[in-house]
Design an enzyme around this catalytic site. Sequence first.
Site, PDB file in Angstrom:
ATOM      1  N   CYS A  12      70.760  44.792  37.097  1.00  0.00           N
ATOM      2  CA  CYS A  12      70.086  43.509  37.242  1.00  0.00           C
ATOM      3  C   CYS A  12      71.160  42.421  37.126  1.00  0.00           C
ATOM      4  O   CYS A  12      72.312  42.688  36.762  1.00  0.00           O
ATOM      5  CB  CYS A  12      69.024  43.327  36.165  1.00  0.00           C
ATOM      6  SG  CYS A  12      69.677  43.293  34.476  1.00  0.00           S
ATOM      7  N   HIS A  40      73.502  49.864  28.210  1.00  0.00           N
ATOM      8  CA  HIS A  40      73.042  51.145  27.675  1.00  0.00           C
ATOM      9  C   HIS A  40      73.280  52.259  28.673  1.00  0.00           C
ATOM     10  O   HIS A  40      72.358  52.895  29.190  1.00  0.00           O
ATOM     11  CB  HIS A  40      71.555  51.050  27.297  1.00  0.00           C
ATOM     12  CG  HIS A  40      71.315  50.206  26.097  1.00  0.00           C
ATOM     13  ND1 HIS A  40      70.199  49.434  25.929  1.00  0.00           N
ATOM     14  CD2 HIS A  40      72.067  50.011  24.981  1.00  0.00           C
ATOM     15  CE1 HIS A  40      70.278  48.797  24.768  1.00  0.00           C
ATOM     16  NE2 HIS A  40      71.393  49.132  24.185  1.00  0.00           N
ATOM     17  N   HIS A 128      66.206  47.115  18.739  1.00  0.00           N
ATOM     18  CA  HIS A 128      66.849  46.853  20.024  1.00  0.00           C
ATOM     19  C   HIS A 128      67.558  45.498  19.946  1.00  0.00           C
ATOM     20  O   HIS A 128      67.048  44.553  19.339  1.00  0.00           O
ATOM     21  CB  HIS A 128      65.805  46.853  21.140  1.00  0.00           C
ATOM     22  CG  HIS A 128      66.384  46.752  22.516  1.00  0.00           C
ATOM     23  ND1 HIS A 128      66.812  45.567  23.057  1.00  0.00           N
ATOM     24  CD2 HIS A 128      66.594  47.704  23.463  1.00  0.00           C
ATOM     25  CE1 HIS A 128      67.257  45.787  24.284  1.00  0.00           C
ATOM     26  NE2 HIS A 128      67.144  47.070  24.547  1.00  0.00           N
ATOM     27  N   GLU A 130      68.034  43.032  21.995  1.00  0.00           N
ATOM     28  CA  GLU A 130      67.296  41.855  22.461  1.00  0.00           C
ATOM     29  C   GLU A 130      66.227  41.453  21.459  1.00  0.00           C
ATOM     30  O   GLU A 130      66.033  40.261  21.173  1.00  0.00           O
ATOM     31  CB  GLU A 130      66.650  42.115  23.823  1.00  0.00           C
ATOM     32  CG  GLU A 130      65.907  40.898  24.351  1.00  0.00           C
ATOM     33  CD  GLU A 130      65.076  41.179  25.589  1.00  0.00           C
ATOM     34  OE1 GLU A 130      63.994  40.579  25.720  1.00  0.00           O
ATOM     35  OE2 GLU A 130      65.501  41.994  26.430  1.00  0.00           O
ATOM     36  N   SER A 229      68.702  53.537  27.055  1.00  0.00           N
ATOM     37  CA  SER A 229      68.160  52.395  27.802  1.00  0.00           C
ATOM     38  C   SER A 229      66.644  52.324  27.696  1.00  0.00           C
ATOM     39  O   SER A 229      65.931  53.215  28.166  1.00  0.00           O
ATOM     40  CB  SER A 229      68.572  52.485  29.279  1.00  0.00           C
ATOM     41  OG  SER A 229      67.877  51.526  30.044  1.00  0.00           O
ATOM     42  N   SER A 230      66.137  51.255  27.093  1.00  0.00           N
ATOM     43  CA  SER A 230      64.691  51.040  27.014  1.00  0.00           C
ATOM     44  C   SER A 230      64.103  50.877  28.410  1.00  0.00           C
ATOM     45  O   SER A 230      63.048  51.421  28.728  1.00  0.00           O
ATOM     46  CB  SER A 230      64.407  49.800  26.157  1.00  0.00           C
ATOM     47  OG  SER A 230      63.041  49.495  26.127  1.00  0.00           O
ATOM     48  N   ASN A 231      64.807  50.124  29.236  1.00  0.00           N
ATOM     49  CA  ASN A 231      64.376  49.929  30.616  1.00  0.00           C
ATOM     50  C   ASN A 231      64.352  51.244  31.377  1.00  0.00           C
ATOM     51  O   ASN A 231      63.440  51.518  32.169  1.00  0.00           O
ATOM     52  CB  ASN A 231      65.312  48.918  31.290  1.00  0.00           C
ATOM     53  CG  ASN A 231      65.128  48.855  32.787  1.00  0.00           C
ATOM     54  OD1 ASN A 231      65.989  49.314  33.539  1.00  0.00           O
ATOM     55  ND2 ASN A 231      64.020  48.293  33.236  1.00  0.00           N
ATOM     56  N   SER A 273      70.365  49.188  34.118  1.00  0.00           N
ATOM     57  CA  SER A 273      71.642  49.385  33.436  1.00  0.00           C
ATOM     58  C   SER A 273      72.458  50.521  34.058  1.00  0.00           C
ATOM     59  O   SER A 273      73.441  50.968  33.470  1.00  0.00           O
ATOM     60  CB  SER A 273      71.398  49.686  31.951  1.00  0.00           C
ATOM     61  OG  SER A 273      70.520  50.796  31.807  1.00  0.00           O
TER      62      SER A 273
END
Length: 295
Positions: A12, A40, A128, A130, A229-231, A273
């Site tokens: 992103c 991540h 996390h 963020e 990576s949470s995403n 990521s």
Amino acid sequence: MNVTIDKNSGYCFGVEFAIQMAEDELASQPTLYCLGDIVHNRMEVERLHQQGLRIIDRDQLQTLHDCKVLIRAHGEPPETYALALRNNLELIDASCPVVLKLQNRVKHAFDSTTRQNGQVVIYGQPGHAEVTGLNGQTGNQSIIVMSEADLDQIDFARPVTLFSQTTKSTAGFYHMKALIEQRIAAAGGSLESFDANDSICRQVSNREPALRKFAVDYDVVLFVSGRKSSNGKALFSVVNQTNPRSYFIENEQELDEAWLQGAATVGICGATSTPMWLMQRVADRVNEVAESLPA
């Protein structure tokens, strides 16, 4: 075998910006410190380590003086900036503009709702980076929720303002919103005191429908992402629900040849990521394996 990389996958804007800032700094100096993993994705962290990027934690940050430290896209709480002033640290701030805007919204909401005896709730992963930065805007007084059980922390007789970590699942956020509405109603409260803010990054949320369209077109889908990576976890869930022959891998070495049996088409995609060069490596490995499979 037809192998296709999803052109809409990969970094992103925020991650791309942070990595570019790191590489620009390392072009003129041998070492640059970064507070936490810049992204991540273990493979990318290792690549940048070879260029001189050194990952540090918060304890190590306390001991640094008179040097440069990169703030990654996830953003940081106010105390990090205060520490930088005390220790004469030059911060290379690569905080994502979307995250910075959300931090300001959370701070404003906290200041406003506190006067009304309200609560700020953040749908996000505890610990996390963020979420730590967002929580810092409230003096670490927000309520972090990930599951229905976490909602027990909320006093539903008081006003509630809900935000989301920018990289969470849209479906997950609206599910949490609905649960909170149910709890408010059950407590005899008014929904007028509930303010839900869909603060998920559109670059993230727009990838969900795009990935559904992508995943349905292939016999096998390989989703490439770092395991932290949470995403990545959220987007893989979308892919896997669409195509059950989807597999989560961190790099080309994790490819299981058995997954490709009987497949004529393979799609490769990834998280916000995931670097494009890593997805290309996976594609190259799939092509190597395909040559050894029986026709």
